[in-house]
Scaffold this motif. Structure first.
Motif, PDB file in Angstrom:
ATOM      1  N   ILE A   1     141.354  29.773 118.925  1.00  0.00           N
ATOM      2  CA  ILE A   1     142.484  30.478 118.541  1.00  0.00           C
ATOM      3  C   ILE A   1     141.964  31.513 117.502  1.00  0.00           C
ATOM      4  O   ILE A   1     142.244  32.448 117.021  1.00  0.00           O
ATOM      5  N   GLU A   2     140.886  31.262 116.443  1.00  0.00           N
ATOM      6  CA  GLU A   2     140.322  32.012 115.500  1.00  0.00           C
ATOM      7  C   GLU A   2     139.900  33.062 116.235  1.00  0.00           C
ATOM      8  O   GLU A   2     139.904  34.834 115.352  1.00  0.00           O
ATOM      9  N   HIS A   3     138.967  33.543 117.211  1.00  0.00           N
ATOM     10  CA  HIS A   3     138.874  34.360 118.081  1.00  0.00           C
ATOM     11  C   HIS A   3     139.551  35.116 119.149  1.00  0.00           C
ATOM     12  O   HIS A   3     139.595  36.166 119.971  1.00  0.00           O
ATOM     13  N   GLY A   4     141.139  34.306 119.272  1.00  0.00           N
ATOM     14  CA  GLY A   4     142.250  35.242 119.308  1.00  0.00           C
ATOM     15  C   GLY A   4     142.393  34.800 120.709  1.00  0.00           C
ATOM     16  O   GLY A   4     143.227  35.955 121.790  1.00  0.00           O
ATOM     17  N   THR A   5     141.530  34.035 121.758  1.00  0.00           N
ATOM     18  CA  THR A   5     141.941  33.647 122.859  1.00  0.00           C
ATOM     19  C   THR A   5     143.597  32.502 123.715  1.00  0.00           C
ATOM     20  O   THR A   5     143.992  32.935 124.227  1.00  0.00           O
ATOM     21  N   LEU A   6     143.457  32.046 122.488  1.00  0.00           N
ATOM     22  CA  LEU A   6     144.937  31.319 122.574  1.00  0.00           C
ATOM     23  C   LEU A   6     145.347  31.513 120.796  1.00  0.00           C
ATOM     24  O   LEU A   6     144.938  32.024 120.111  1.00  0.00           O
ATOM     25  N   ASP A   7     147.240  31.034 121.165  1.00  0.00           N
ATOM     26  CA  ASP A   7     147.841  31.378 120.471  1.00  0.00           C
ATOM     27  C   ASP A   7     148.224  30.121 119.370  1.00  0.00           C
ATOM     28  O   ASP A   7     148.863  30.028 118.321  1.00  0.00           O
ATOM     29  N   VAL A   8     148.487  28.632 120.397  1.00  0.00           N
ATOM     30  CA  VAL A   8     148.830  27.855 119.905  1.00  0.00           C
ATOM     31  C   VAL A   8     147.882  26.423 120.206  1.00  0.00           C
ATOM     32  O   VAL A   8     148.079  26.917 121.429  1.00  0.00           O
ATOM     33  N   ALA A   9     148.170  25.831 119.836  1.00  0.00           N
ATOM     34  CA  ALA A   9     147.344  24.466 120.658  1.00  0.00           C
ATOM     35  C   ALA A   9     147.515  23.148 120.167  1.00  0.00           C
ATOM     36  O   ALA A   9     148.066  23.401 119.527  1.00  0.00           O
ATOM     37  N   PHE A  10     148.264  22.408 121.131  1.00  0.00           N
ATOM     38  CA  PHE A  10     147.633  20.964 120.688  1.00  0.00           C
ATOM     39  C   PHE A  10     146.192  20.364 120.890  1.00  0.00           C
ATOM     40  O   PHE A  10     145.967  20.298 120.684  1.00  0.00           O
ATOM     41  N   VAL A  11     146.492  20.042 119.414  1.00  0.00           N
ATOM     42  CA  VAL A  11     144.733  19.264 118.634  1.00  0.00           C
ATOM     43  C   VAL A  11     144.834  18.291 118.111  1.00  0.00           C
ATOM     44  O   VAL A  11     146.350  17.579 118.077  1.00  0.00           O
ATOM     45  N   GLY A  12     144.524  17.194 118.191  1.00  0.00           N
ATOM     46  CA  GLY A  12     143.871  15.566 117.076  1.00  0.00           C
ATOM     47  C   GLY A  12     143.761  16.489 115.691  1.00  0.00           C
ATOM     48  O   GLY A  12     143.104  17.374 115.524  1.00  0.00           O
ATOM     49  N   LEU A  13     143.987  15.208 114.094  1.00  0.00           N
ATOM     50  CA  LEU A  13     143.458  15.729 113.430  1.00  0.00           C
ATOM     51  C   LEU A  13     142.306  14.373 113.258  1.00  0.00           C
ATOM     52  O   LEU A  13     142.732  13.536 113.375  1.00  0.00           O
ATOM     53  N   PRO A  14     141.718  14.953 112.003  1.00  0.00           N
ATOM     54  CA  PRO A  14     141.469  16.596 111.214  1.00  0.00           C
ATOM     55  C   PRO A  14     141.109  17.301 112.471  1.00  0.00           C
ATOM     56  O   PRO A  14     140.351  16.816 112.966  1.00  0.00           O
ATOM     57  N   ALA A  15     141.583  18.471 112.123  1.00  0.00           N
ATOM     58  CA  ALA A  15     140.384  19.847 113.327  1.00  0.00           C
ATOM     59  C   ALA A  15     139.477  20.737 112.352  1.00  0.00           C
ATOM     60  O   ALA A  15     139.996  20.139 111.285  1.00  0.00           O
ATOM     61  N   PRO A  16     138.863  20.368 113.039  1.00  0.00           N
ATOM     62  CA  PRO A  16     138.033  21.132 111.552  1.00  0.00           C
ATOM     63  C   PRO A  16     138.201  22.921 110.929  1.00  0.00           C
ATOM     64  O   PRO A  16     139.527  22.966 112.178  1.00  0.00           O
TER      65      PRO A  16
END
Length: 298
Positions: A135-150
């Motif tokens: 997401i930071e590099h613009g390859t993905l827009d949205v993602a399902f993640v677990g928390l906490p995320a860095p």
């Protein structure tokens, strides 16, 4: 666009003759078009021999962007005939796999119903660590993640689930109604690699119980983790959402005391929110459970 179409045809067919047939043109003009594109980008995109055509490293790097250009162009043409209020666009959505077997279908079905002009490009086997970088590099827009995320990207929590023990069905503790996490201290463990949120929760819980798990196998797909458990290669912990889809040869056993919990969320970049992304996030807020709505430990 003609150059991009030519590049995609050759990249996907890996043969100039078949690509030319697909584009309904002669092979010589197609070759000239590819040469013009390569001259424009300043590097070869294909390695050519008398028998094979293969992408160079630059060609591999260019391929996903070329596909995105064609997709966006198609959406742009469709948007010109859209009714007022209709939203067109593409969202690149990352997910881990089995951990999203309940949330992903619910979201995609609702999005297609409410916003048929929003096209989803799904990317699987994305861990939380992967998602943040993509997401930071613009390859993905949205993602399902677990928390906490860095990092500091915004997220919206959609569920919180307790973890139970995933054991081979012939394990000495498999028939127990509940078991202590400490009883698994001497076992081999199967975990997801890197800094996945599920791995972090499991390691934290094991350390709190007084032991450091011996990791025998690491695999990125959470369902493969369960499959390796079923194969007798180790034990693991799994959230309640995986209990109904445990593979044959594996069982899910609740833990005694206060069980560790996995929080799941959607993650995105605040400075890159498009109308299509906003539509997806709005739909997600309607159809995905929040912490208060999620049944804990059921």
């Amino acid at each position: 666009m003609r150059w991009i179409d030519a590049f995609l045809a050759v990249a996907e067919e890996r043969h100039f003759g078949r690509a030319a047939e697909r584009l309904h043109m002669a092979q010589s003009p197609l070759s000239q078009t590819i040469k013009k594109l390569e001259k424009h980008v300043g590097t070869p995109l294909f390695e050519r021999t008398t028998r094979t055509v293969a992408l160079t490293s630059a060609g591999h790097a260019f391929l996903p962007h070329a596909r995105r250009i064609v997709g966006e162009a198609d959406l742009a043409l469709r948007a010109t005939s859209a009714s007022p209020g209709e939203i067109y666009g593409q969202v690149r959505l990352g997910f881990s796999g089995a951990l999203n077997h309940l949330t992903l279908p619910r979201l995609t079905r609702a999005l297609r119903t409410e916003h048929p002009g929003v096209a989803l490009h799904l990317v699987d086997r994305v861990t939380t660590e992967d998602a943040v970088g993509l997401i930071e590099h613009g390859t993905l827009d949205v993602a399902f993640v677990g928390l906490p995320a860095p990092g500091a990207l915004p997220s919206r929590t959609i569920s919180e689930e307790v973890l139970g023990a995933a054991l081979p069905s012939d394990h000495r503790l498999a028939t127990r109604g509940r078991l202590s996490l400490l009883e698994l201290a001497d076992e081999d463990w199967v975990l997801m690699p890197g800094q996945s949120a599920l791995r972090a929760v499991i390691l934290t819980a094991c350390h709190a119980a007084g032991f450091r798990p011996v990791v025998a196998q690491e695999v990125k797909d959470p369902y493969v983790v369960l499959s390796l458990v079923a194969g007798g290669l180790g034990v693991s912990l799994a959230p309640t959402c995986l209990q109904p889809i445990m593979p044959a040869g594996a069982v899910w056993v609740p833990l005694e005391g206060t069980s560790p919990r996995l929080r799941s969320a959607l993650l995105w970049h605040p400075e890159r929110v498009t109308d299509a992304m906003r539509a997806l996030l709005d739909v997600a807020s309607e159809v995905l459970p929040t912490i208060e709505q999620c049944a804990i430990g059921t």
